[in-house]
Write a protein that holds these residues in place. Structure first.
Motif: not given
Length: 269
Positions: A36-39, A166-169
């Protein structure tokens, strides 16, 4: 003496199996679920109306109840006269919980003013601190002060690791899983372990409110359309989530000790 030692070892073995099973379930979910990416597409909410120059107005102001209940609970936890808190370890857990709830009001409002990837962690971190502290307080009540305090430290470390991950990957799965743990574990542990205090049903009601809030967030647009664009599911999620600490505050004000654990007697203030 031998029988008591066997009972203690059996209890520890049962707790170890529970934590081991929980870890395996988490690992299994991480392996089978997609990333579930940060986008920039994640923070598009149904209601993005602007009133009086405040962007996403209802999503912002619906965080205000967190500030009220968080500050009130924080003060009452430190005071110790209105809440039935019998152990020093419980004080730490509840103080951090209410501090996290109050911080959610600022972090979430800041994020919803301009939802983007750079601000989302200010919304997530206070929430995860609140969940960690709440779960540790529940463990102290059900299993004892020592294991509860060790879980508090461990959960706070995991919360920070989840944010860094979450921030790194660019993957929110660890954060989402972490936030879901108390909603699932508290109802299960409610039936597995006896409550030290009365009014334990409030734990189930609070967990239920959190589950309803998650459903409202998932049905953001559907709820918004259903009530003819008055209020979105995401704004209702904020309001429903604020009900959980209110219920727990009522519990702390009215509960009483049902039995005293021998291991907890040394921790009384």
């Amino acid at each position: 003496m031998v029988w008591m030692a066997n009972q203690q070892l059996g209890g520890r073995g049962k707790k170890s199996r529970i934590w081991g099973a929980a870890f395996l379930c988490w690992l299994f979910l991480m392996l089978i679920t997609p990333k579930i990416p940060l986008s920039p597409h994640n923070p598009l909410f149904a209601d993005m109306r602007n009133f009086l120059g405040v962007p996403n107005t209802l999503n912002v102001i619906s965080n205000f109840p967190f500030l009220i209940v968080g500050v009130l609970g924080f003060v009452l936890s430190l005071g110790g006269s209105f809440f039935n808190i019998s152990l020093r370890g419980e004080v730490w857990g509840w103080v951090l919980f209410y501090a996290g709830i109050a911080s959610m009001a600022f972090g979430s409002a800041y994020y919803h003013l301009k939802p983007d990837e750079s601000r989302v962690m200010w919304d997530t971190l206070p929430m995860m601190i609140a969940y960690s502290s709440l779960f540790s307080s529940f463990i102290i009540e059900r299993l004892g002060e020592r294991i509860g305090l060790s879980c508090l430290l461990s959960l706070l470390i995991v919360a920070v690791i989840s944010i860094i991950y979450a921030r790194t990957f660019s993957d929110l799965r660890l954060c989402i899983t972490f936030q879901s743990i108390p909603c699932i574990a508290i109802p299960i542990m409610t039936f597995l372990f006896p409550p030290k205090y009365s009014h334990s049903r409030y734990w189930l009601w609070a967990a239920g409110a959190c589950i309803v809030a998650k459903v409202e967030a998932l049905a953001d647009m559907k709820i918004y359309r259903a009530n003819r664009y008055i209020i979105s599911g995401h704004s209702l999620e904020h309001l429903c989530s604020a009900i959980a600490p209110v219920l727990l505050t009522v519990m702390l004000m009215h509960r009483s000790i049902r039995f005293q654990r021998l291991g907890d007697l040394k921790g009384r203030p």
